[in-house]
Structures are given as structure tokens and as C-alpha cells.
Write an enzyme that holds these catalytic residues in place. Structure first.
Site, PDB file in Angstrom:
ATOM      1  N   GLY A  61       0.852  -1.198   0.000  1.00 30.93           N
ATOM      2  CA  GLY A  61       0.000   0.000   0.000  1.00 30.93           C
ATOM      3  C   GLY A  61       0.883   1.242   0.000  1.00 30.93           C
ATOM      4  O   GLY A  61       0.510   2.294   0.521  1.00 30.93           O
ATOM      5  N   GLY A 102      -0.230   4.826  -1.031  1.00 32.88           N
ATOM      6  CA  GLY A 102      -1.327   5.452  -0.294  1.00 32.88           C
ATOM      7  C   GLY A 102      -0.853   6.579   0.611  1.00 32.88           C
ATOM      8  O   GLY A 102       0.330   6.925   0.658  1.00 32.88           O
ATOM      9  N   GLN A 103      -1.815   7.139   1.355  1.00 33.01           N
ATOM     10  CA  GLN A 103      -1.519   8.320   2.180  1.00 33.01           C
ATOM     11  C   GLN A 103      -0.415   8.047   3.200  1.00 33.01           C
ATOM     12  O   GLN A 103       0.534   8.816   3.313  1.00 33.01           O
ATOM     13  CB  GLN A 103      -2.805   8.777   2.897  1.00 33.01           C
ATOM     14  CG  GLN A 103      -2.645  10.108   3.618  1.00 33.01           C
ATOM     15  CD  GLN A 103      -3.755  10.383   4.635  1.00 33.01           C
ATOM     16  OE1 GLN A 103      -4.585   9.524   4.920  1.00 33.01           O
ATOM     17  NE2 GLN A 103      -3.751  11.577   5.185  1.00 33.01           N
ATOM     18  N   ASP A 114       2.736  -1.957  -4.271  1.00 35.99           N
ATOM     19  CA  ASP A 114       1.324  -1.567  -4.402  1.00 35.99           C
ATOM     20  C   ASP A 114       0.749  -2.309  -5.597  1.00 35.99           C
ATOM     21  O   ASP A 114       1.482  -2.967  -6.332  1.00 35.99           O
ATOM     22  CB  ASP A 114       1.181  -0.041  -4.552  1.00 35.99           C
ATOM     23  CG  ASP A 114      -0.109   0.459  -3.926  1.00 35.99           C
ATOM     24  OD1 ASP A 114      -1.180  -0.079  -4.297  1.00 35.99           O
ATOM     25  OD2 ASP A 114      -0.081   1.357  -3.062  1.00 35.99           O
ATOM     26  N   ILE A 115      -0.562  -2.166  -5.786  1.00 35.46           N
ATOM     27  CA  ILE A 115      -1.211  -2.908  -6.867  1.00 35.46           C
ATOM     28  C   ILE A 115      -0.969  -2.260  -8.226  1.00 35.46           C
ATOM     29  O   ILE A 115      -1.024  -2.905  -9.260  1.00 35.46           O
ATOM     30  CB  ILE A 115      -2.719  -3.055  -6.542  1.00 35.46           C
ATOM     31  CG1 ILE A 115      -3.335  -4.179  -7.348  1.00 35.46           C
ATOM     32  CG2 ILE A 115      -3.457  -1.745  -6.716  1.00 35.46           C
ATOM     33  CD1 ILE A 115      -4.662  -4.642  -6.801  1.00 35.46           C
ATOM     34  N   TYR A 160     -15.927  -0.929   7.262  1.00 29.13           N
ATOM     35  CA  TYR A 160     -14.514  -0.638   7.541  1.00 29.13           C
ATOM     36  C   TYR A 160     -14.230  -0.841   9.043  1.00 29.13           C
ATOM     37  O   TYR A 160     -13.284  -1.534   9.423  1.00 29.13           O
ATOM     38  CB  TYR A 160     -14.222   0.798   7.115  1.00 29.13           C
ATOM     39  CG  TYR A 160     -12.879   1.362   7.504  1.00 29.13           C
ATOM     40  CD1 TYR A 160     -11.702   0.899   6.925  1.00 29.13           C
ATOM     41  CD2 TYR A 160     -12.786   2.411   8.423  1.00 29.13           C
ATOM     42  CE1 TYR A 160     -10.472   1.457   7.255  1.00 29.13           C
ATOM     43  CE2 TYR A 160     -11.561   2.976   8.754  1.00 29.13           C
ATOM     44  CZ  TYR A 160     -10.406   2.489   8.169  1.00 29.13           C
ATOM     45  OH  TYR A 160      -9.191   3.047   8.501  1.00 29.13           O
ATOM     46  N   LYS A 181     -11.925  -3.560  10.987  1.00 25.11           N
ATOM     47  CA  LYS A 181     -10.832  -3.177  11.893  1.00 25.11           C
ATOM     48  C   LYS A 181     -10.958  -3.918  13.232  1.00 25.11           C
ATOM     49  O   LYS A 181      -9.972  -4.394  13.793  1.00 25.11           O
ATOM     50  CB  LYS A 181     -10.806  -1.663  12.117  1.00 25.11           C
ATOM     51  CG  LYS A 181     -10.360  -0.870  10.891  1.00 25.11           C
ATOM     52  CD  LYS A 181      -8.967  -1.256  10.438  1.00 25.11           C
ATOM     53  CE  LYS A 181      -8.475  -0.495   9.235  1.00 25.11           C
ATOM     54  NZ  LYS A 181      -7.224  -1.033   8.670  1.00 25.11           N
ATOM     55  N   ILE A 203      -5.836  10.990   9.859  1.00 20.60           N
ATOM     56  CA  ILE A 203      -4.464  11.456   9.595  1.00 20.60           C
ATOM     57  C   ILE A 203      -4.509  12.616   8.601  1.00 20.60           C
ATOM     58  O   ILE A 203      -5.101  12.500   7.531  1.00 20.60           O
ATOM     59  CB  ILE A 203      -3.581  10.315   9.055  1.00 20.60           C
ATOM     60  CG1 ILE A 203      -3.514   9.184  10.091  1.00 20.60           C
ATOM     61  CG2 ILE A 203      -2.181  10.826   8.730  1.00 20.60           C
ATOM     62  CD1 ILE A 203      -2.678   7.996   9.658  1.00 20.60           C
TER      63      ILE A 203
HETATM   64  C1  AKB Z   1     -11.362   7.248   7.795  1.00 17.68           C
HETATM   65  O1  AKB Z   1     -11.868   8.363   7.972  1.00 17.68           O
HETATM   66  O2  AKB Z   1     -11.978   6.282   7.319  1.00 17.68           O
HETATM   67  C2  AKB Z   1      -9.945   7.035   8.226  1.00 17.68           C
HETATM   68  C3  AKB Z   1      -9.876   6.492   9.606  1.00 17.68           C
HETATM   69  C4  AKB Z   1     -10.228   7.334  10.756  1.00 17.68           C
HETATM   70  O3  AKB Z   1      -9.527   5.359   9.784  1.00 17.68           O
HETATM   71  N1  AKB Z   1      -9.214   8.267   8.132  1.00 17.68           N
END
Ligand code: AKB
Length: 326
Positions: free
Chosen positions: A8, A11-12, A34-35, A144, A148, A174
């Protein structure tokens, strides 16, 4: 000598982590992956890897004799809601492939230290929102966030059952300027700087008083590398550490931008990301990270705003646009 694979890397976080790790370990020892078939940043060694391909991961780990892997490929909170099954597959199978790789290599006497990012998204509406403790109710509402929370449990499981040396941080939002954010709910706090410097009124997709935990990229990179460098016997958390940077809401951020750019204007048009943000903590208790590996945030909102304005302005100059196009 460490040989480090960053998945990755375009990415950011990845793009900045590759540079920081190259400065620490030597550019030849950091394999950016990365891909996409081309590196978007200045990595010296670059490999095309789809984290969903276990065979390709195993081949690259063997080719470079990898000792550390950062698995950063993921779909974030807002884009994940557009494609929940894709988000689940990438976020979960990607992590599982890395944990399995570490288990198999560890059993073959080639230990692999793993970093994997969790997020404040692992918390939910019934989590205490102020000074959120390390151990508390976790009832995420996004795919998401669910990935996590499940990922955190997998990390601890692989540590307890197989001794995999896996380390993780629950990142706040971030903020950075080197690469575009990747489809998260906290992205407003980056987009606002680009609009302000173009002289536009910023249309904020969160309500003015939506306070969220945030962290400036240099602090986030320092936290990540400090955790990876910490002695294993100091770490009491193998799911994921709470790490606090700073907390603010869009109104407070806009006020500090206005102190620097008096003509700046913001208006509010909350969309579906408002409900996601409202389910997340407002501030975090990171006492255990401080105790275990000496974490201490350094960057406050004044510093963050000045640095973002300076660097986003540079990125908007015609010379910078030409460099990017070349
Ligand atoms: C998001 O907003 O999805 C991310 C996070 C807080 O994991 N920046």
C-alpha cells in the site's frame, strides 16, 4: 539488518512511511509495493503486489528475505460503504494473508514482524466518546470499522496462538499534504486546506461541532516507527493501541485557518459521512501507549495549520503541477 516490505506504498501513509523507513534503514532495504504497476513516489525498490495473492506475497518475502512487513492496503470508511463486500475482502483477506505469511515464515525460522493499522472506526455509538479507554465497548457501524475490530482480534489471536510479532495502532484521522487522502470520513480536514488556498468557500460534509481525534502525519509516522522499534517484552497490547494526537471539530479548524487566511469561508452541508463521524470517539485515552513505548504527541493545531497551509500552497504552484504531470 532489516529488510522491510511496505504494502500500500502509494497510499496516504505508505508514501510517507517508505521515505521515513528508507532514511532509517537505507533505501535499498525498503521494498515499496502496491497494486499499481508504477510507484507514484520516490521508492528505490518497487514491486507490484496484490495483497490478496498469498503466492505473490510468499515469493517476494523469500526473494528479498523480508524481516518486517507493513500491510497498509485497505478501503477506508466512506469508500467502504460504497462497496462493502470489496472492503471486507480486501481488509480481512489482506490481513489474513500477511498473518499467515508471518506464521509460516516464523515456523521456518524466518520471523516476520508485522505492522497493521487499525482505526478509531473500530469504536461505535455505544463507546464512551470522551477520553475513550483502550478497553471498552466496541460496536462499529461501518464495514470498515467492523473489519478493523475483527482485524484486531485476528492480530491478538496470531500473537497468542502462533507467536507472530504483530503490532498495531488505532489511527485517528491522519492529516497530510504529500498524497491525497483515500476516501475516509476525516478527509474534510485535508480538503479544507486545498479549498482555502484556492480562495474557495469550503463546503464541509460534517457538521460544525463534530469533534474527532486527529493526528498530523509526522506524529503518525513517528508513532508507527516507535511502536515497531519498541522491545517486544514492553508491549502489553497485541490487538491495537489507542494513540492520541489532537482533537478538534470543523468550526475550530476553520477558525485557526481564518487566523492565517482572514478571507477564508466555510459552510456546512453534512452528508452520509456525518452519521459515521457521530459514531466515533471525540478524544482518546492513550495512557497504555505512553507507558509501554513512550508515545507522546508533539504537534498542536496551530503548528498543523501553518505547516499544511505552507505545503499545500507549494503543491498548488504551476511548477509543482508540471512536476506531477512529468
Ligand atoms: C477514515 O476516515 O476512514 C480514516 C480512519 C479514521 O480510519 N481516516
Amino acid at each position: 539488518m532489516e529488510r522491510i516490505l511496505v504494502i500500500g506504498a502509494n497510499g496516504q501513509i505508505g508514501s510517507e512511511l517508505v521515505d521515513a523507513l528508507a532514511a532509517q534503514h537505507g533505501a535499498d532495504n525498503v521494498i515499496a509495493a502496491d497494486i499499481s504497476p508504477r510507484s507514484l513516489y520516490a521508492a528505490k525498490v518497487y514491486e507490484v503486489i496484490d495483497v490478496l495473492s498469498a503466492d505473490r506475497l510468499a515469493a517476494v518475502a523469500e526473494q528479498y528475505q523480508i524481516t518486517q512487513v507493513y500491510q497498509l492496503a485497505a478501503l477506508l470508511s466512506a469508500t467502504g460503504e460504497q462497496a462493502p463486500l470489496k472492503a471486507w475482502t480486501l481488509n480481512m483477506d489482506g490481513l489474513l494473508n500477511i498473518l499467515e505469511l508471518a506464521r509460516i515464515r516464523g515456523e521456518a525460522g524466518k520471523p516476520l514482524k508485522v505492522f497493521w493499522p487499525s482505526s478509531i472506526a473500530a469504536f461505535g455509538p455505544n463507546t464512551p466518546a470522551q477520553n475513550t479507554p483502550q478497553f471498552t465497548i466496541m460496536d462499529p457501524t461501518t464495514i470498515y470499522g467492523i473489519s478493523k475490530l475483527a482485524g484486531e482480534r485476528l492480530c491478538e489471536y496470531y500473537f497468542q496462538k502462533y507467536g507472530v510479532d504483530v503490532r498495531s495502532i488505532r489511527y485517528p484521522g491522519i492529516i497530510s499534504y504529500k498524497s491525497p487522502p483515500g476516501g475516509g470520513t476525516t478527509d474534510y480536514a485535508i480538503a479544507i486546506f486545498h479549498a482555502a488556498l484556492r480562495g474557495e468557500s469550503y463546503s464541509c460534509f460534517l457538521e460544525a461541532d463534530t469533534t474527532l481525534p486527529m493526528i498530523y502525519m509526522p506524529d503518525a509516522i513517528r508513532a508507527t516507527i516507535s511502536l515497531m522499534d519498541a522491545p517486544a517484552d514492553k508491549l502489553s497490547i497485541r490487538s491495537s493501541y489507542n494513540v492520541a494526537g489532537l482533537s478538534f471539530n470543523p468550526r475550530q479548524l476553520a477558525q485557526v485557518i481564518e487566523q492565517n487566511l482572514p478571507d477564508f469561508d466555510i459552510h456546512y452541508a453534512p452528508d452520509s459521512r456525518q452519521a459515521i463521524a457521530a459514531s466515533w470517539p471525540q478524544s482518546l485515552d492513550d495512557e497504555i501507549a505512553r507507558r509501554d513505548w513512550g508515545w507522546q504527541a508533539q504537534i498542536d493545531i496551530q503548528h498543523l495549520v501553518k505547516d499544511m497551509l505552507k505545503n499545500v500552497k507549494l503543491s498548488q504552484t504551476p511548477e509543482s503541477a508540471l512536476t506531477k504531470a512529468a
